[in-house]
Write a protein that holds these residues in place. Structure first.
Motif, mmCIF file in Angstrom:
data_model
loop_
_atom_site.group_PDB
_atom_site.id
_atom_site.type_symbol
_atom_site.label_atom_id
_atom_site.label_comp_id
_atom_site.label_asym_id
_atom_site.label_seq_id
_atom_site.Cartn_x
_atom_site.Cartn_y
_atom_site.Cartn_z
ATOM 1 N N TYR A 1 -59.931 95.076 71.703
ATOM 2 C CA TYR A 1 -60.502 93.726 71.629
ATOM 3 C C TYR A 1 -61.973 93.753 72.032
ATOM 4 O O TYR A 1 -62.848 93.239 71.320
ATOM 5 N N LEU A 2 -62.264 94.431 73.161
ATOM 6 C CA LEU A 2 -63.653 94.529 73.615
ATOM 7 C C LEU A 2 -64.515 95.266 72.597
ATOM 8 O O LEU A 2 -65.660 94.882 72.336
ATOM 9 N N ASP A 3 -63.951 96.331 72.003
ATOM 10 C CA ASP A 3 -64.705 97.091 70.999
ATOM 11 C C ASP A 3 -65.153 96.185 69.862
ATOM 12 O O ASP A 3 -66.319 96.200 69.450
ATOM 13 N N ALA A 4 -64.219 95.401 69.361
ATOM 14 C CA ALA A 4 -64.541 94.540 68.224
ATOM 15 C C ALA A 4 -65.583 93.489 68.610
ATOM 16 O O ALA A 4 -66.523 93.222 67.857
ATOM 17 N N LEU A 5 -65.433 92.904 69.802
ATOM 18 C CA LEU A 5 -66.430 91.932 70.252
ATOM 19 C C LEU A 5 -67.791 92.605 70.379
ATOM 20 O O LEU A 5 -68.816 92.044 69.952
ATOM 21 N N GLY A 6 -67.777 93.806 70.967
ATOM 22 C CA GLY A 6 -69.028 94.531 71.171
ATOM 23 C C GLY A 6 -69.763 94.792 69.862
ATOM 24 O O GLY A 6 -70.969 94.551 69.757
ATOM 25 N N GLY B 1 -71.567 91.909 68.901
ATOM 26 C CA GLY B 1 -72.488 91.380 69.896
ATOM 27 C C GLY B 1 -71.970 90.154 70.630
ATOM 28 O O GLY B 1 -72.736 89.304 71.054
ATOM 29 N N LEU B 2 -70.653 90.054 70.766
ATOM 30 C CA LEU B 2 -70.074 88.888 71.434
ATOM 31 C C LEU B 2 -69.657 89.214 72.864
ATOM 32 O O LEU B 2 -69.282 90.337 73.178
ATOM 33 N N GLU B 3 -69.730 88.200 73.704
ATOM 34 C CA GLU B 3 -69.315 88.350 75.101
ATOM 35 C C GLU B 3 -67.850 87.950 75.248
ATOM 36 O O GLU B 3 -67.429 86.924 74.715
ATOM 37 N N HIS C 1 -65.099 83.417 63.549
ATOM 38 C CA HIS C 1 -64.865 83.050 64.946
ATOM 39 C C HIS C 1 -65.831 83.775 65.886
ATOM 40 O O HIS C 1 -66.181 84.930 65.654
ATOM 41 N N ARG C 2 -66.244 83.053 66.930
ATOM 42 C CA ARG C 2 -67.139 83.637 67.921
ATOM 43 C C ARG C 2 -66.542 83.548 69.322
ATOM 44 O O ARG C 2 -66.836 84.353 70.180
ATOM 45 N N ARG C 3 -65.741 82.536 69.529
ATOM 46 C CA ARG C 3 -65.076 82.411 70.844
ATOM 47 C C ARG C 3 -63.600 82.762 70.653
ATOM 48 O O ARG C 3 -62.793 81.945 70.201
ATOM 49 N N ILE C 4 -63.272 84.011 70.995
ATOM 50 C CA ILE C 4 -61.929 84.536 70.756
ATOM 51 C C ILE C 4 -61.331 84.938 72.111
ATOM 52 O O ILE C 4 -61.876 85.798 72.804
ATOM 53 N N ALA C 5 -60.234 84.285 72.468
ATOM 54 C CA ALA C 5 -59.628 84.593 73.777
ATOM 55 C C ALA C 5 -58.599 85.711 73.647
ATOM 56 O O ALA C 5 -57.967 85.877 72.596
#
Lengths: 348, 348
Positions: free
Chosen positions: A209-214, A217-219, A187-191
């Motif tokens: 959540y932000l840590d994992a996206l970071g 490299g996901l916004e 998944h790349r778009r995770i709300a």
DNA sequence: CATCGGTGAGACAACGTTGTCTTGCAGTAG
DNA sequence: CTACTGCAAGACAACGTTGTCTCACCGATG
């Protein structure tokens, strides 16, 4: 105005002393198990106690005693009706009962004023200590509401402005693990769907959540904030009514998770959109697909908090401690769905 | 043995009187809002209260007062961790808090001795009244454990041997309705899965089940008794391992219902065997098929019980009353499945 | 001016219990 | 036989507050 046959008075130690033909103080000694009473007198006292159905007045005793313990603790939780609080409450009760201690409890409902009022009410009733799940972001009021020396253990959320032990779930790490899990499944778009940022645990889970996206490299997309499940349901519906909906959801609280499950069902997307929830809930394994969650362990939190509190009540004076109760990812299906392109759909 | 800096003492009314330069009794008057204090003295007293952070000692006050109210009630429920008790508890709390009353609570766990011990503990702590979900079949002990005149309201189950109001669900009628519903959908072999006959509500629901079968001229099959959901699960598995399994189940308690749902899933019979449960549970609408239940209304029960109790505490002396809280059949799917011949299967 | 009634505020006792001090008595030593 | 020790058991005060009683003082009245 007194009723005619208004509540008859209980017998007092004096009454027992009179019927047993001994002095008041001798009765007191027997009741408290002091050994310096002749056996035949003790027997007469016990007989009188049974005959009169005497019960000691804990209030009077506690007033006079030196130690001033009521063997009662106060517990302030978010909402005794929700499964997380109820499980925590139950664990606290078990620890308390094992020590002959009883529980005064109240629901705070995310209302700092109510938190303070309850703390005061329990202090007035001479709770020996408090377990508090803070709603507000400042607990310094405890210093003035509580008698000096009353121990407090914070549970679920960190307390601020008052020295007390804390029992906390590993919110950041748990949330990171949940989101990493979704990323690992492509998944790349995770709300993120979670509580108000006012609530500390919601902030921690958002940080995870932000840590994992970071890391990946996901916004992050825009973040709605909500609380009750019906809000969560409509927020989810809205989310999928827009362009470029997410392929996965991370729901940061159990009521939010349930709302999202409901919404995905209504949209018939429950087999297409992946979902990981924070905090387990009953029957999560029975819905279709079964819901993958990062489970907290409310029973362990309650048990740990109660034990910490009793150590403090028993005189432990070391500096405040932090207990971290680990979360665990439980794979059940909803979190292992692969990404599936979803077209925006009108809200039902 | 006292700790060196052991709990500092709270200021008393005497301390307030000294710093305000008035007599003890004047402070008492201000605290209790008596109007016969000169404004400038009252102001000095209030200033001293704030300065010293004085809080009244409820125990001492209650000892001396005439009315002897602690504004605390005791609540004894089956298990504060289960959804039914938790919802009931929450409703009681809301009624109590609206009156400035606080709640001592404990779980009885179907243990009559624990019921009695909790009642005694709450009496010693001077609860103004008790709400009790009886576990044992004899509550006459309350007469000796409680001060004369302490009101008791029984909830969920009838109390025996002690005069108190009762708040009860319509168990017999509700169970009859559930089973009639299954019969109306064509079922003839309907199994009962419920609690031990020791538990009064289980007996009532079994009676309702028999009533419905009797109306239709049907014979009841053998009745297993169980309590925890894992027991219910294995009992269900056993049931379908035998010849001539039922085409429908009536499960008489929420944990039993959940166990049965689990078992039917494992057997892959959840779309073939009809199921109606007694007592609703969270997410019953989200499992597949959604579970038809006869819903109780634990919030209404808690609210009613609390209101009745407060009427008694406020002096109502009429004879014991019974409040019947209606149940409601909620059709969700599992109860509307038609009969489907099921071959005996080996237990998984 | 003496008396009265009303009112605000303090003195004192009491709630039911326990901590401390004192008393009385038995047993022992001098 | 007296003095002393030890211990059981009663007397008394105290915990923090409120109910009741009393007192002092005010202005009003005869």
């Amino acid at each position: 105005m007194r009723q005619p046959d208004d509540r008859a008075v209980r017998p007092t130690m004096n009454d027992v002393a009179r019927t047993a033909g001994v002095s008041l103080k001798t009765v007191s000694r027997v009741i408290n198990g002091e050994p310096t009473v002749a056996p035949h007198l003790a027997e007469r006292v016990r007989a009188a106690v049974d005959a009169l159905r005497y019960r000691p007045n804990l209030g009077a005793s506690m007033l006079r005693r030196n130690d001033r313990r009521t063997r009662t603790i106060g517990v302030l939780l978010e909402d005794v009706g929700n499964p997380f609080s109820a499980a925590l409450h139950r664990a606290v009760e078990d620890e308390a009962l094992a020590r002959g201690v009883h529980v005064l409890i109240g629901s705070v409902d995310e209302n700092p004023q109510r938190e303070r009022d309850l703390a005061r009410a329990f202090a007035e009733r001479h709770a020996d200590g408090l377990i508090v799940a803070p709603a507000g972001d400042d607990q310094s009021y405890l210093a003035s509401e509580l008698p000096a020396g009353t121990p407090v253990v914070f549970v679920d959320r960190q307390g601020t402005g008052f020295a007390g032990d804390s029992v906390l779930a590993t919110n950041v790490v748990g949330a990171t693990e949940a989101v990493r899990h979704l990323i690992a499944h492509g998944h790349r778009r995770i709300a993120f769907l979670g509580d108000h940022a006012r609530i500390a645990t919601a902030r921690s889970r958002y940080r995870g959540y932000l840590d994992a996206l970071g890391e990946a490299g996901l916004e992050p997309p825009a973040k709605p904030e909500l609380h009750h499940w019906s809000t969560a349901e409509s927020a989810t519906l809205t989310l999928f009514g827009r362009d470029h909906p997410p392929t996965a959801l991370f729901t940061a609280q159990n009521l939010v998770t349930i709302g999202a499950v409901r919404a995905l069902r209504r949209l018939r997307l429950h087999r297409d959109v992946a979902l990981v929830g924070f905090d387990d809930f009953p029957l999560a394994d029975l819905v279709e697909p079964a819901v993958t969650v990062v489970a907290q362990d409310p029973a362990a939190m309650g048990r740990t908090a109660a034990r910490a509190l009793f150590e403090r009540i028993d005189g432990d004076r070391q500096p405040p401690r932090e207990f971290w109760i680990p979360t665990a990812l439980i794979r059940r299906g909803s979190g292992e769905l692969p990404p599936h392109p979803v077209r925006a759909r009108a809200t039902l």
